[in-house]
Design a protein around this motif. Sequence first.
Motif, PDB file in Angstrom:
ATOM      1  N   PHE A 196       0.828  -1.203   0.000  1.00 35.29           N
ATOM      2  CA  PHE A 196       0.000   0.000   0.000  1.00 35.29           C
ATOM      3  C   PHE A 196       0.867   1.260   0.000  1.00 35.29           C
ATOM      4  CE2 PHE A 196      -2.535   3.265   2.304  1.00 35.29           C
ATOM      5  CZ  PHE A 196      -3.550   3.387   1.367  1.00 35.29           C
ATOM      6  N   THR A 197       1.927   1.259   0.785  1.00 32.62           N
ATOM      7  CA  THR A 197       2.851   2.397   0.800  1.00 32.62           C
ATOM      8  C   THR A 197       3.520   2.566  -0.561  1.00 32.62           C
ATOM      9  OG1 THR A 197       3.300   1.897   3.124  1.00 32.62           O
ATOM     10  CG2 THR A 197       4.770   3.460   2.040  1.00 32.62           C
ATOM     11  N   SER A 198       3.883   1.443  -1.178  1.00 33.34           N
ATOM     12  CA  SER A 198       4.481   1.473  -2.510  1.00 33.34           C
ATOM     13  C   SER A 198       3.527   2.079  -3.531  1.00 33.34           C
ATOM     14  CB  SER A 198       4.882   0.056  -2.931  1.00 33.34           C
ATOM     15  OG  SER A 198       5.324   0.026  -4.269  1.00 33.34           O
ATOM     16  N   LEU A 199       2.248   1.706  -3.445  1.00 32.83           N
ATOM     17  CA  LEU A 199       1.246   2.253  -4.362  1.00 32.83           C
ATOM     18  C   LEU A 199       1.100   3.762  -4.184  1.00 32.83           C
ATOM     19  CD1 LEU A 199      -1.054   2.057  -6.414  1.00 32.83           C
ATOM     20  CD2 LEU A 199      -2.591   1.442  -4.539  1.00 32.83           C
ATOM     21  N   LEU A 200       1.083   4.226  -2.947  1.00 35.68           N
ATOM     22  CA  LEU A 200       0.972   5.668  -2.698  1.00 35.68           C
ATOM     23  C   LEU A 200       2.125   6.419  -3.352  1.00 35.68           C
ATOM     24  CD1 LEU A 200      -0.128   5.801   1.064  1.00 35.68           C
ATOM     25  CD2 LEU A 200      -1.550   6.124  -0.968  1.00 35.68           C
ATOM     26  N   TYR A 201       3.324   5.857  -3.298  1.00 38.43           N
ATOM     27  CA  TYR A 201       4.474   6.499  -3.920  1.00 38.43           C
ATOM     28  C   TYR A 201       4.328   6.521  -5.443  1.00 38.43           C
ATOM     29  CZ  TYR A 201       9.208   7.352  -5.566  1.00 38.43           C
ATOM     30  OH  TYR A 201      10.293   7.855  -6.228  1.00 38.43           O
ATOM     31  N   MET A 202       3.841   5.404  -6.021  1.00 40.72           N
ATOM     32  CA  MET A 202       3.671   5.332  -7.477  1.00 40.72           C
ATOM     33  C   MET A 202       2.636   6.365  -7.947  1.00 40.72           C
ATOM     34  SD  MET A 202       5.575   2.853  -8.899  1.00 40.72           S
ATOM     35  CE  MET A 202       4.676   2.176 -10.288  1.00 40.72           C
ATOM     36  N   VAL A 203       1.550   6.499  -7.195  1.00 37.15           N
ATOM     37  CA  VAL A 203       0.519   7.484  -7.546  1.00 37.15           C
ATOM     38  C   VAL A 203       1.092   8.904  -7.484  1.00 37.15           C
ATOM     39  CG1 VAL A 203      -1.669   8.523  -6.804  1.00 37.15           C
ATOM     40  CG2 VAL A 203      -1.410   6.027  -6.827  1.00 37.15           C
ATOM     41  N   TYR A 204       1.891   9.167  -6.459  1.00 35.79           N
ATOM     42  CA  TYR A 204       2.525  10.489  -6.338  1.00 35.79           C
ATOM     43  C   TYR A 204       3.432  10.764  -7.535  1.00 35.79           C
ATOM     44  CZ  TYR A 204       5.983  13.938  -4.916  1.00 35.79           C
ATOM     45  OH  TYR A 204       6.829  15.021  -4.890  1.00 35.79           O
ATOM     46  N   GLN A 205       4.239   9.778  -7.932  1.00 31.31           N
ATOM     47  CA  GLN A 205       5.149   9.948  -9.061  1.00 31.31           C
ATOM     48  C   GLN A 205       4.379  10.152 -10.362  1.00 31.31           C
ATOM     49  OE1 GLN A 205       8.586  10.185  -9.341  1.00 31.31           O
ATOM     50  NE2 GLN A 205       8.459  10.447  -7.127  1.00 31.31           N
ATOM     51  N   PHE A 206       3.268   9.444 -10.500  1.00 34.43           N
ATOM     52  CA  PHE A 206       2.463   9.588 -11.715  1.00 34.43           C
ATOM     53  C   PHE A 206       1.885  11.001 -11.812  1.00 34.43           C
ATOM     54  CE2 PHE A 206      -1.723   9.387 -13.805  1.00 34.43           C
ATOM     55  CZ  PHE A 206      -1.324   8.977 -15.063  1.00 34.43           C
ATOM     56  N   LYS A 207       1.349  11.485 -10.726  1.00 30.88           N
ATOM     57  CA  LYS A 207       0.783  12.843 -10.727  1.00 30.88           C
ATOM     58  C   LYS A 207       1.859  13.896 -10.949  1.00 30.88           C
ATOM     59  CE  LYS A 207      -3.310  12.050  -7.863  1.00 30.88           C
ATOM     60  NZ  LYS A 207      -4.028  12.427  -6.608  1.00 30.88           N
ATOM     61  N   HIS A 208       3.046  13.621 -10.415  1.00 30.62           N
ATOM     62  CA  HIS A 208       4.134  14.582 -10.498  1.00 30.62           C
ATOM     63  C   HIS A 208       4.769  14.628 -11.889  1.00 30.62           C
ATOM     64  CE1 HIS A 208       7.423  17.098  -9.153  1.00 30.62           C
ATOM     65  NE2 HIS A 208       8.317  16.202  -9.564  1.00 30.62           N
ATOM     66  N   LYS A 209       4.850  13.446 -12.564  1.00 30.99           N
ATOM     67  CA  LYS A 209       5.592  13.360 -13.820  1.00 30.99           C
ATOM     68  C   LYS A 209       4.713  13.177 -15.054  1.00 30.99           C
ATOM     69  CE  LYS A 209       9.659  11.287 -11.601  1.00 30.99           C
ATOM     70  NZ  LYS A 209      10.603  12.355 -11.907  1.00 30.99           N
ATOM     71  N   LYS A 210       3.409  13.030 -14.868  1.00 31.81           N
ATOM     72  CA  LYS A 210       2.562  12.704 -16.011  1.00 31.81           C
ATOM     73  C   LYS A 210       2.514  13.856 -17.017  1.00 31.81           C
ATOM     74  CE  LYS A 210      -1.810  14.270 -13.986  1.00 31.81           C
ATOM     75  NZ  LYS A 210      -3.170  13.895 -13.581  1.00 31.81           N
ATOM     76  N   THR A 211       2.328  13.481 -18.277  1.00 32.08           N
ATOM     77  CA  THR A 211       2.181  14.470 -19.353  1.00 32.08           C
ATOM     78  C   THR A 211       0.754  14.460 -19.904  1.00 32.08           C
ATOM     79  OG1 THR A 211       2.963  12.794 -20.922  1.00 32.08           O
ATOM     80  CG2 THR A 211       4.597  14.331 -20.023  1.00 32.08           C
ATOM     81  N   ILE A 212      -0.107  13.664 -19.256  1.00 33.05           N
ATOM     82  CA  ILE A 212      -1.510  13.580 -19.673  1.00 33.05           C
ATOM     83  C   ILE A 212      -2.414  13.724 -18.451  1.00 33.05           C
ATOM     84  CG2 ILE A 212      -1.139  12.159 -21.724  1.00 33.05           C
ATOM     85  CD1 ILE A 212      -1.730   9.713 -20.055  1.00 33.05           C
ATOM     86  N   LYS A 213      -3.649  14.160 -18.678  1.00 32.31           N
ATOM     87  CA  LYS A 213      -4.634  14.300 -17.604  1.00 32.31           C
ATOM     88  C   LYS A 213      -5.729  13.265 -17.817  1.00 32.31           C
ATOM     89  CE  LYS A 213      -3.793  19.256 -16.963  1.00 32.31           C
ATOM     90  NZ  LYS A 213      -4.382  20.614 -16.962  1.00 32.31           N
ATOM     91  N   LEU A 214      -5.813  12.302 -16.888  1.00 33.99           N
ATOM     92  CA  LEU A 214      -6.749  11.194 -17.062  1.00 33.99           C
ATOM     93  C   LEU A 214      -8.204  11.640 -16.985  1.00 33.99           C
ATOM     94  CD1 LEU A 214      -5.161   8.226 -15.048  1.00 33.99           C
ATOM     95  CD2 LEU A 214      -5.388   8.460 -17.511  1.00 33.99           C
TER      96      LEU A 214
END
Length: 517
Positions: A196-214
């Motif tokens: 769960f902690t790993s997932l929270l980090y992945m979500v943070y990285q996605f929001k921080h580095k994404k080039t698209i808006k879902l």
Amino acid sequence: MSKQTFLQGTLILIFAGMITRFLGFINRLVIARLMGEEGVGLYMMALPTLFLIMALTQMGLPVAISKRVAEAEAQHNQGKVKRILIVSLIITTVSSLFFTVVMIFGAPFIAKTLLTDERTIYPLLAISPIVPIIAVSSVLRGYFQGKQNMKPQSYSQVIEQIVRITCVALFVKILLPYGIEFAAAGAMISVILGEFTSLLYMVYQFKHKKTIKLRTRFFTYLKSSKSTVKELFSIALPSTGSRMIGSLSHFFEPIIVAQSLAIAGISATLATKQYGELTGYVLPLLFLPTFITQSLSVALVPSISEAEAVANKSLIHYRIHQAIRISFASGAIATVVLSLFSEQILTYMYGTANASQFLILMAPFFILLYIQSPLQATLQALDLAKPAMWNSLIGNVIKFIVLFTLASSPKFGIMGVAIAMLVGVVLVTLLHLATLQKAIRFYIPIKDLTKMSALILLTWLTAKFIKQWFTQTNEHFLIFIACLIVLCIAYLLFLFLLRFISKEELQQIPFLQKWIR
């Protein structure tokens, strides 16, 4: 978003894998010391059910996401990337919720009837909430892999292990007074918190580095995603087949082992203990080098996908040769060390050398497993996931036939299980090589095979000499560590002498670039 080359991405994954594998071993040591062989047996018998549920939930999408995102990136098609993410998230979220419910309600039947040990119901129920967590994080991992940015995945693995190892001793100690089965459930709870902690980090990285808006025009993209669904499932379904075969194999393995050993006259308690020694003590040691081969496999899929998109056949062959060479180099040292120092390693790690005969038997054959993962990734990257699935099916069917035949005989018992595992490893690897030879005329040159044999021979002779000297001392742990360090230095020397590592590859390592011209 930062993009790495094939070797740079691999090195990042290897470094993270090294850390997580080390932390994972500490985690296993804690579990083994606190719960003993029987507790480890309960823990390990519950895990195959989780792997099966995860295979059903993900449906092979992570590999498909990685390949299709890499292709879309090469075409600069961000709309397609967005459609891939939307479709994948919806499918995995819905399927994970469904199979979580199935796992919870099916736990009593699985524990009592299939695993023949009703105590496994507690770790089965404890681990069930992890399914949606891993499902979502796997989609994000596939996205980052397709972008050829391996850092978010690598950091999340380290975070997951740190949280898990921090929590495992606490939960096991709290629940151990209530029974060994509750302690096994406590170990599972620590796994959930880590993921769960790993997932929270992945979500943070996605929001921080994404080039698209879902969320922007979400349903518009969803309606136009039919072709994307077809493209994903053209890879995902055969990949699911391969993973399903592996997961079904892991699911049925403890069941067939328990039933076979019962026919051989071995009690359920002793069977659980022996299976715990084999799968909880021996297999983690044998799988130790796979963090390198798995890192290669992850980086190999988008790299070969790009090469195939531009019809660069020479690059495809080079990448496969490179992956096999590095995989063999990572596994050869482990094969020699585990074969010659099996008793010392098991004693220092687990306080018992009961399983040393398994390690001595299995280590030499597992050198083929270390090149199996890159071969599987190559087949998937070349849209040959269907032949890879059939190879896995053939290997596992024959493995189970051998397992039941040997393990049900009092003459072999649990040793028959180990032999059957080796048969599966050898057969699947050879079938993968045969498939690549037929599809793209790939083969391992005689020159490379000669170098591989020379590497093993030189390392074996050096290790044999070191062991003879070591056994004449008081066999202190620090002396043993010093012996391994000397052996590793000699091994690195052999790698350079035999040119297993090229100058061009060293130049791709950032901190070595200025030293190598």
